[in-house]
Structures are given as structure tokens and as C-alpha cells.
Design an enzyme around this catalytic site. Structure first.
Site, PDB file in Angstrom:
ATOM      1  N   ASP A 198      -9.535   2.699   2.185  1.00  0.00           N
ATOM      2  CA  ASP A 198      -9.414   2.339   3.506  1.00  0.00           C
ATOM      3  C   ASP A 198      -9.940   3.090   4.597  1.00  0.00           C
ATOM      4  O   ASP A 198     -10.637   2.897   5.534  1.00  0.00           O
ATOM      5  CB  ASP A 198      -7.952   1.800   4.073  1.00  0.00           C
ATOM      6  CG  ASP A 198      -7.628   0.514   3.449  1.00  0.00           C
ATOM      7  OD1 ASP A 198      -8.428  -0.414   2.921  1.00  0.00           O
ATOM      8  OD2 ASP A 198      -6.359   0.384   3.544  1.00  0.00           O
TER       9      ASP A 198
ATOM     10  N   GLY B 189       0.468  -1.871  14.911  1.00  0.00           N
ATOM     11  CA  GLY B 189       0.882  -1.926  13.498  1.00  0.00           C
ATOM     12  C   GLY B 189       1.230  -0.650  12.918  1.00  0.00           C
ATOM     13  O   GLY B 189       0.272   0.455  13.469  1.00  0.00           O
TER      14      GLY B 189
ATOM     15  N   GLY C 221       0.689  -0.070   6.011  1.00  0.00           N
ATOM     16  CA  GLY C 221      -0.089   0.821   5.000  1.00  0.00           C
ATOM     17  C   GLY C 221      -1.654   1.043   5.607  1.00  0.00           C
ATOM     18  O   GLY C 221      -1.977   2.115   5.453  1.00  0.00           O
TER      19      GLY C 221
ATOM     20  N   LYS D 233       0.841  -1.269   0.092  1.00  0.00           N
ATOM     21  CA  LYS D 233      -0.093   0.090  -0.002  1.00  0.00           C
ATOM     22  C   LYS D 233       0.806   1.427   0.162  1.00  0.00           C
ATOM     23  O   LYS D 233       0.541   2.317  -0.447  1.00  0.00           O
ATOM     24  CB  LYS D 233      -0.983  -0.062   1.328  1.00  0.00           C
ATOM     25  CG  LYS D 233      -2.179  -1.065   0.974  1.00  0.00           C
ATOM     26  CD  LYS D 233      -2.995  -1.055   2.335  1.00  0.00           C
ATOM     27  CE  LYS D 233      -4.102  -1.899   2.025  1.00  0.00           C
ATOM     28  NZ  LYS D 233      -4.811  -2.168   3.302  1.00  0.00           N
TER      29      LYS D 233
HETATM   30  P1  ATR Z   1      -1.093  -3.384   5.264  1.00  0.00           P
HETATM   31  O1  ATR Z   1      -0.926  -2.722   3.944  1.00  0.00           O
HETATM   32  O2  ATR Z   1      -2.117  -4.324   5.390  1.00  0.00           O
HETATM   33  O3  ATR Z   1      -1.123  -2.625   6.549  1.00  0.00           O
HETATM   34  P2  ATR Z   1       1.676  -3.925   5.475  1.00  0.00           P
HETATM   35  O4  ATR Z   1       1.912  -2.317   5.100  1.00  0.00           O
HETATM   36  O5  ATR Z   1       2.613  -4.873   5.086  1.00  0.00           O
HETATM   37  O6  ATR Z   1       0.254  -4.370   5.387  1.00  0.00           O
HETATM   38  O7  ATR Z   1       2.008  -3.921   7.164  1.00  0.00           O
HETATM   39  C1  ATR Z   1       2.207  -4.846   7.994  1.00  0.00           C
HETATM   40  C2  ATR Z   1       2.025  -4.634   9.442  1.00  0.00           C
HETATM   41  O8  ATR Z   1       2.079  -6.005  10.254  1.00  0.00           O
HETATM   42  C3  ATR Z   1       3.256  -3.887   9.887  1.00  0.00           C
HETATM   43  O9  ATR Z   1       2.777  -3.267  10.976  1.00  0.00           O
HETATM   44  C4  ATR Z   1       4.227  -4.974  10.139  1.00  0.00           C
HETATM   45  O10 ATR Z   1       5.180  -4.571  11.357  1.00  0.00           O
HETATM   46  P3  ATR Z   1       6.774  -4.031  10.664  1.00  0.00           P
HETATM   47  O11 ATR Z   1       6.277  -2.537  10.168  1.00  0.00           O
HETATM   48  O12 ATR Z   1       7.551  -4.273  11.744  1.00  0.00           O
HETATM   49  O13 ATR Z   1       7.097  -4.854   9.336  1.00  0.00           O
HETATM   50  C5  ATR Z   1       3.314  -5.853  10.772  1.00  0.00           C
HETATM   51  N1  ATR Z   1       3.854  -7.336  10.883  1.00  0.00           N
HETATM   52  C6  ATR Z   1       3.829  -8.210   9.907  1.00  0.00           C
HETATM   53  N2  ATR Z   1       4.315  -9.358  10.275  1.00  0.00           N
HETATM   54  C7  ATR Z   1       4.670  -9.311  11.591  1.00  0.00           C
HETATM   55  C8  ATR Z   1       5.326 -10.180  12.589  1.00  0.00           C
HETATM   56  N3  ATR Z   1       5.598 -11.403  12.256  1.00  0.00           N
HETATM   57  N4  ATR Z   1       5.308  -9.783  13.786  1.00  0.00           N
HETATM   58  C9  ATR Z   1       4.826  -8.376  14.132  1.00  0.00           C
HETATM   59  N5  ATR Z   1       4.237  -7.450  13.210  1.00  0.00           N
HETATM   60  C10 ATR Z   1       4.168  -8.114  12.009  1.00  0.00           C
END
Ligand code: ATR
Length: 279
Positions: A106, A130, A133, A70
């Protein structure tokens, strides 16, 4: 399914781990009720630039974009919706002859989900888990709805800080990693991809929270995420991501087709979605 022929326009979803997405169901039922010759499918990809260029080359009309693209998609856009300038996250792409235009639906989907579920965040203390995006758009909603205290907890703290720096109207914003959680909030919003699909982990230790009224998880899952189930067991009101998913999809559909979906069609599609998701 609609009668696919040489005139059928193609729209779709690009992202990772999306084979179980309900977006095709929502978009294709809107097209069925509105009798519009469109098909909407999922495109799993690990290269967002190739996907954007490929879509243009093939005459695909538009995409929704989901995790993890995103924000990564933004440099490849020709144009970005004015309202999006402040959000810095794009989940809807519409092609025209010049290239690809980006929008965020969103924001609308999350706001509508808050309102429909009677959640008032004005002057409240909110935890957002989190900083991806989706979180960017959600934090913007929370700012505009008058949240008083915001805590953004993320595995990568720098990303939480970058969201904090984009919010100008919340005086009290704290950014930490996922282990530093307070014991009391009014509302929690879970926006990470942890718990999505076959993953049954929870992003935080819910036991640390002693008091909270409402927990929202933007993931939809038939028997709920572990996070939402643990919040429910602690007596919180819980809201899953189905309403947000539905309303962001409707808004994207309206952008794709330059129409306003009428209330009757909206209700029929929402009923169909609820049946498919919960029965
Ligand atoms: P979206 O568009 O759905 O928000 P994204 O931008 O890929 O997806 O964001 C994913 C979120 O999940 C982020 O907050 C990510 O944490 P990081 O910023 O540290 O990458 C979090 N996330 C994904 N896998 C994770 C994991 N195994 N443990 C903790 N947080 C995780």
C-alpha cells in the site's frame, strides 16, 4: 482466463465485502500478458488466523490482505519484511516452507498514486480520515514526503493516537474524532471503509471544509464515493483509489513471482483496468 491445470498456482485476496474487488482482474491480466500459470481469486473470511493456516495447508502461494485484517494478521506471520517494521500494516503474504511472510505494498501504491497525479505534500497541511490498516501506510508516506501538519480524524481516537505515536518526524500532529474537522487543509485523504460497496455515507461533513486543494479517496467506485463527489462539488481536485489499487497490486504481483513487471505490460494492464473501471 488462463488455462488452468494441475500446475496452476493459486493466489488470492482475503478480507470482507470483497466480491466486487478489481484485484482479481489486475492479477489475472498480468498473468495473461506475462504467460504465467497463476489464478487469483477472492476468499471472503471472518477468521484471519484460519485463513492464514488454511492457505498454508492447501499450498496456496500467497495472499493479499484487505480490510479489516491488515493489522490483525501480523501476529500470525513467520517473518515480516524489514521495511514493514516501520509500517505495522501488512497487505501481502507470501508463503515459503517455513510459513508466512508479510509485506506492505500500500505504501508504494499510495506514493505512486500521489506522484502520477502530481500531488506534492511537502510542507502541506493534510487531513487523514481513518486510522485503520491503510491509514498506517499512508501516514508513513506522508511523513516521508515531508508533510508539515497532520490531522488524523477517526471514529476511534485511540487508533489515531497510536498512529501519531509511530510517526517521529512530523512535529505537528492532531488526533480527533470525525466531528472535529478544521475549515482549511491543503490535501485530504479518505481511508475509512465508509462509502465502500453499497454504502453511500460520507465519513465527515464535507460542508465544514471551506478551503482545500486536493481530496483523495482510497476507495474506488464507478461513480465515486459520496465523499469524493461532495469534494468535487466544492471545487477540489479529486483522485479516487484506482491508481493506488493498481500499483499496490503490481508490487504484490512482483513479490509473489519474484519478478519485475516490464513497462509495456504495465501499460497494457493499466489500460485494461481503466476501461473496465470507467467505461
Ligand atoms: P483498512 O485495512 O482498509 O484500513 P480497517 O483497518 O478495517 O481497514 O480500518 C477501517 C477504517 O474505517 C477505520 O478507520 C475505521 O474506524 P475505527 O478505527 O473507529 O473502527 C473506519 N470505519 C469503519 N466503519 C466505520 C463507520 N461506520 N464510521 C466511521 N468509521 C468507520
Amino acid at each position: 482466463m488462463n488455462n488452468i491445470n494441475g500446475e496452476t498456482k493459486v493466489f488470492g485476496l482475503i478480507g470482507q465485502g470483497i466480491s466486487g474487488s478489481l484485484s482479481p482482474f489486475i492479477h489475472n491480466s498480468l498473468s495473461k500478458y506475462l504467460n504465467i500459470n497463476i489464478v487469483y481469486v477472492c476468499f471472503e473470511t471472518n477468521n484471519i488466523l484460519d485463513a492464514v493456516k488454511g492457505g498454508y495447508a492447501l499450498g496456496i502461494k500467497g495472499f493479499n490482505v484487505t480490510a479489516p485484517f491488515k493489522r490483525d494478521v501480523i501476529p500470525f506471520l513467520q517473518n515480516i519484511d524489514k521495511k514493514n517494521d516501520e509500517i505495522n500494516s501488512v497487505n501481502t503474504l507470501l508463503y515459503d516452507e517455513k510459513g508466512c511472510n508479510g509485506f506492505n505494498t500500500d505504501y508504494y501504491g499510495f506514493l505512486k498514486s500521489l506522484k502520477d497525479n502530481g500531488v506534492n505534500v511537502k510542507n502541506k497541511k493534510v487531513l487523514v480520515i481513518g486510522a485503520g490498516g491503510s491509514s498506517v501506510a499512508i501516514c508513513k508516506v506522508l511523513e516521508n514526503e515531508g508533510v508539515k501538519q497532520l490531522h488524523i480524524a477517526n471514529r476511534t481516537v485511540e487508533k489515531a493516537i497510536s498512529i501519531k505515536n509511530s510517526l517521529k518526524h512530523i512535529q505537528n500532529i492532531k488526533c480527533t474524532d470525525l466531528n472535529e474537522i478544521d475549515s482549511e487543509y491543503d490535501v485530504i485523504v479518505q481511508t475509512t471503509t465508509v462509502g465502500f460497496g453499497k454504502n453511500n455515507d460520507a465519513p465527515i461533513n464535507v460542508e465544514k471544509i471551506k478551503k482545500c486543494e486536493v481530496a483523495i479517496d482510497i476507495i474506488y467506485k464507478k461513480n465515486n464515493t459520496t465523499f469524493l463527489n461532495e469534494c468535487y462539488n466544492k471545487g477540489m481536485k479529486t483522485i479516487d483509489g484506482l491508481d493506488m489499487l493498481f500499483y499496490q497490486a503490481v508490487k504484490a504481483y512482483e513479490i509473489f513471482n519474484n519478478i519485475k513487471v516490464d513497462e509495456q505490460t504495465l501499460l497494457k494492464c493499466k489500460n485494461d483496468l481503466y476501461k473496465k473501471a470507467y467505461e
